[in-house]
Design a protein around this motif. Structure first.
Motif, PDB file in Angstrom:
ATOM      1  N   PRO A 290       0.835  -1.214   0.000  1.00 46.79           N
ATOM      2  CA  PRO A 290       0.000   0.000   0.000  1.00 46.79           C
ATOM      3  C   PRO A 290       0.864   1.256   0.000  1.00 46.79           C
ATOM      4  CG  PRO A 290       0.004  -1.037   2.161  1.00 46.79           C
ATOM      5  CD  PRO A 290       0.718  -1.985   1.247  1.00 46.79           C
ATOM      6  N   ALA A 291       0.362   2.299  -0.642  1.00 46.71           N
ATOM      7  CA  ALA A 291       1.118   3.551  -0.732  1.00 46.71           C
ATOM      8  C   ALA A 291       0.925   4.356   0.551  1.00 46.71           C
ATOM      9  CB  ALA A 291       0.666   4.362  -1.940  1.00 46.71           C
ATOM     10  N   PRO A 292       1.959   5.048   1.011  1.00 44.25           N
ATOM     11  CA  PRO A 292       1.817   5.882   2.222  1.00 44.25           C
ATOM     12  C   PRO A 292       1.030   7.148   1.914  1.00 44.25           C
ATOM     13  CG  PRO A 292       4.022   6.100   1.334  1.00 44.25           C
ATOM     14  CD  PRO A 292       3.350   5.052   0.503  1.00 44.25           C
ATOM     15  N   LEU A 293       0.240   7.592   2.872  1.00 42.67           N
ATOM     16  CA  LEU A 293      -0.556   8.806   2.755  1.00 42.67           C
ATOM     17  C   LEU A 293       0.181   9.950   3.442  1.00 42.67           C
ATOM     18  CD1 LEU A 293      -3.215  10.247   1.993  1.00 42.67           C
ATOM     19  CD2 LEU A 293      -4.141   9.476   4.195  1.00 42.67           C
ATOM     20  N   SER A 294       0.508  10.973   2.674  1.00 43.63           N
ATOM     21  CA  SER A 294       1.226  12.113   3.235  1.00 43.63           C
ATOM     22  C   SER A 294       0.274  13.005   4.029  1.00 43.63           C
ATOM     23  CB  SER A 294       1.900  12.908   2.116  1.00 43.63           C
ATOM     24  OG  SER A 294       0.917  13.472   1.263  1.00 43.63           O
ATOM     25  N   ASP A 295       0.853  13.860   4.837  1.00 43.74           N
ATOM     26  CA  ASP A 295       0.049  14.774   5.657  1.00 43.74           C
ATOM     27  C   ASP A 295      -0.698  15.802   4.806  1.00 43.74           C
ATOM     28  OD1 ASP A 295       0.960  13.444   7.885  1.00 43.74           O
ATOM     29  OD2 ASP A 295       2.634  14.839   8.225  1.00 43.74           O
ATOM     30  N   SER A 296      -0.037  16.272   3.738  1.00 40.84           N
ATOM     31  CA  SER A 296      -0.700  17.267   2.887  1.00 40.84           C
ATOM     32  C   SER A 296      -1.894  16.667   2.153  1.00 40.84           C
ATOM     33  CB  SER A 296       0.307  17.835   1.887  1.00 40.84           C
ATOM     34  OG  SER A 296       0.808  16.801   1.039  1.00 40.84           O
ATOM     35  N   ALA A 297      -1.727  15.423   1.663  1.00 34.93           N
ATOM     36  CA  ALA A 297      -2.852  14.762   0.983  1.00 34.93           C
ATOM     37  C   ALA A 297      -3.986  14.472   1.961  1.00 34.93           C
ATOM     38  CB  ALA A 297      -2.371  13.471   0.327  1.00 34.93           C
ATOM     39  N   LYS A 298      -3.646  14.057   3.174  1.00 35.88           N
ATOM     40  CA  LYS A 298      -4.671  13.811   4.180  1.00 35.88           C
ATOM     41  C   LYS A 298      -5.433  15.082   4.516  1.00 35.88           C
ATOM     42  CE  LYS A 298      -5.220  11.869   8.824  1.00 35.88           C
ATOM     43  NZ  LYS A 298      -4.512  11.293  10.000  1.00 35.88           N
ATOM     44  N   ALA A 299      -4.704  16.185   4.661  1.00 38.93           N
ATOM     45  CA  ALA A 299      -5.362  17.456   4.962  1.00 38.93           C
ATOM     46  C   ALA A 299      -6.263  17.900   3.816  1.00 38.93           C
ATOM     47  CB  ALA A 299      -4.301  18.529   5.239  1.00 38.93           C
ATOM     48  N   ARG A 300      -5.851  17.665   2.580  1.00 39.64           N
ATOM     49  CA  ARG A 300      -6.678  18.058   1.430  1.00 39.64           C
ATOM     50  C   ARG A 300      -7.940  17.202   1.350  1.00 39.64           C
ATOM     51  NH1 ARG A 300      -5.509  21.398  -2.668  1.00 39.64           N
ATOM     52  NH2 ARG A 300      -6.711  21.233  -4.596  1.00 39.64           N
TER      53      ARG A 300
ATOM     54  N   TYR B  80     -17.091   8.267   0.645  1.00 36.84           N
ATOM     55  CA  TYR B  80     -16.010   9.189   0.304  1.00 36.84           C
ATOM     56  C   TYR B  80     -14.691   8.718   0.926  1.00 36.84           C
ATOM     57  CZ  TYR B  80     -13.311  13.562   0.294  1.00 36.84           C
ATOM     58  OH  TYR B  80     -12.329  14.500   0.150  1.00 36.84           O
ATOM     59  N   GLN B  81     -14.708   8.419   2.199  1.00 39.39           N
ATOM     60  CA  GLN B  81     -13.497   7.970   2.876  1.00 39.39           C
ATOM     61  C   GLN B  81     -13.029   6.611   2.352  1.00 39.39           C
ATOM     62  OE1 GLN B  81     -14.470   8.071   7.034  1.00 39.39           O
ATOM     63  NE2 GLN B  81     -14.412  10.328   7.158  1.00 39.39           N
ATOM     64  N   GLN B  82     -13.973   5.736   2.043  1.00 36.12           N
ATOM     65  CA  GLN B  82     -13.604   4.420   1.522  1.00 36.12           C
ATOM     66  C   GLN B  82     -12.945   4.547   0.143  1.00 36.12           C
ATOM     67  OE1 GLN B  82     -16.887   1.706   1.426  1.00 36.12           O
ATOM     68  NE2 GLN B  82     -15.730   0.064   0.429  1.00 36.12           N
ATOM     69  N   ALA B  83     -13.459   5.442  -0.695  1.00 39.72           N
ATOM     70  CA  ALA B  83     -12.852   5.645  -2.016  1.00 39.72           C
ATOM     71  C   ALA B  83     -11.448   6.221  -1.894  1.00 39.72           C
ATOM     72  CB  ALA B  83     -13.736   6.562  -2.859  1.00 39.72           C
ATOM     73  N   MET B  84     -11.244   7.142  -0.959  1.00 38.39           N
ATOM     74  CA  MET B  84      -9.917   7.703  -0.756  1.00 38.39           C
ATOM     75  C   MET B  84      -8.941   6.647  -0.234  1.00 38.39           C
ATOM     76  SD  MET B  84      -9.882  10.868  -1.735  1.00 38.39           S
ATOM     77  CE  MET B  84     -10.922  10.279  -3.081  1.00 38.39           C
ATOM     78  N   GLN B  85      -9.419   5.780   0.646  1.00 36.51           N
ATOM     79  CA  GLN B  85      -8.571   4.688   1.120  1.00 36.51           C
ATOM     80  C   GLN B  85      -8.232   3.712   0.005  1.00 36.51           C
ATOM     81  OE1 GLN B  85     -10.573   2.916   4.452  1.00 36.51           O
ATOM     82  NE2 GLN B  85     -10.320   4.706   5.777  1.00 36.51           N
TER      83      GLN B  85
END
Length: 318
Positions: free
Chosen positions: A73-83, A207-212
């Protein structure tokens, strides 16, 4: 003379010895040269095989590393999480508005279909045949009813034969097209479908499931629900995918969806540029109109001054 003879003999012997030595050297060097060429060829072939083997090993190692990276799995950065968190409430509001519009359109179509069916029923009742018994016993009607079939049997038969032939030709020429259209029509439903209405919690969950799902391994395919949610996000809040990391994950997980998002963004840029051009054109036209009005007002003012002078002159003559 004797010395000259012996010198010539000695020169001849020396030349023979020299030719023999040169020939011996050439005969000795030729096999060595061939052996050296063969050895060099073998060494080059071995080096080439070794380099090919090394390249294949490197390619296999690179492909193995790529497969291993795609399986993680790819890591989620803080900037992407905030966006993602920033656009969540905006997406929920846009999705709720879309659902209300779809529901209103569905209800309007249902009401229109109901009114059309009622009107059709009323028309059918209005055009029902009524029994007419007033002229059934008149001799004219009896004669016309019995005479027409007798006199027109030949014409009717010829007309029916021509119509039958034309119908057979038309059926034969349009059989393939008709079958194809029938298959297409079987897949099409003209009845409006009731839109799916989700609650706010369900919209947030999807929405959250699609982002995950975007950050899952590249080998894991997106589900139909996640793809539908991403399409809704791309339609309602496409600014979310302007983040480089999120856009890269969309491209990895679904290249087709990434192309659609790019096309949508390009179309938005074209619309924004067109709106800007329209505003600039309107501003330019307004400025030109104001210049013309200024000139017109100045001209009218000059005319008014001249008219006032003429009136004054007339008064003086009077």
């Amino acid at each position: 003379m004797i010395f000259t003879f012996w010198n010539s003999k000695l020169d001849a012997v020396r030349s023979k010895n020299t030719i023999h030595k040169v020939t011996t050297v050439h005969l000795w060097r030729t096999p060595n040269l061939i052996v050296a060429i063969l050895a060099g060829t073998l060494m080059l072939a071995g080096c080439q095989q070794q380099s090919e083997t090394t390249e294949s090993d490197n390619d296999s190692q690179i492909s193995t590393q790529i497969d291993a990276e795609n399986a993680k799995p790819a890591p989620l950065s803080d900037s992407a999480k905030a966006r993602i968190e920033q656009f969540q409430p905006l997406y929920v509001a846009q999705m709720q508005g879309l659902q209300r519009r779809l529901q209103a359109e569905y209800e309007a179509l249902q009401a229109a279909d109901a009114s059309d069916s009622e009107n059709a029923l009323l028309l059918d009742r209005a055009y029902e045949p009524v029994d007419d018994t007033t002229n059934t016993n008149s001799p004219d009607s009896t004669v016309s009813a019995t005479a027409d079939p007798i006199t027109n049997d030949a014409d009717i038969e010829a007309t029916n034969e021509v119509a039958t032939n034309d119908a057979e030709v038309e059926i034969n020429t349009s059989t393939e097209v008709g079958e194809r259209d029938l298959e297409v029509l079987k897949r099409i439903s003209l009845e409006p479908r009731r839109p799916e209405v989700l609650t706010e919690e369900q919209i947030i969950e999807r929405y959250q499931q699609a982002m995950q799902a975007l950050y899952e391994p590249a080998t894991t395919a997106l589900s139909a629900q996640d793809t539908d949610t991403l399409l809704n996000i791309a339609t309602l809040v496409p600014q979310l995918f302007e983040h480089a990391e999120i856009a890269e994950r969309v491209s990895v997980k679904s290249p087709a969806l990434a192309r659609l998002i790019i096309q949508h963004q390009v179309w938005q840029q074209i619309e924004a540029q067109q709106a800007l051009d329209m505003q600039q054109m309107k501003l330019k036209q307004q400025q030109e109109f104001e210049v013309l009005m200024t000139k017109f007002n100045d001209t009218i003012k000059d005319y008014d001054e001249q008219i006032a002078k003429y009136e004054q002159t007339l008064q003086e003559f009077q």
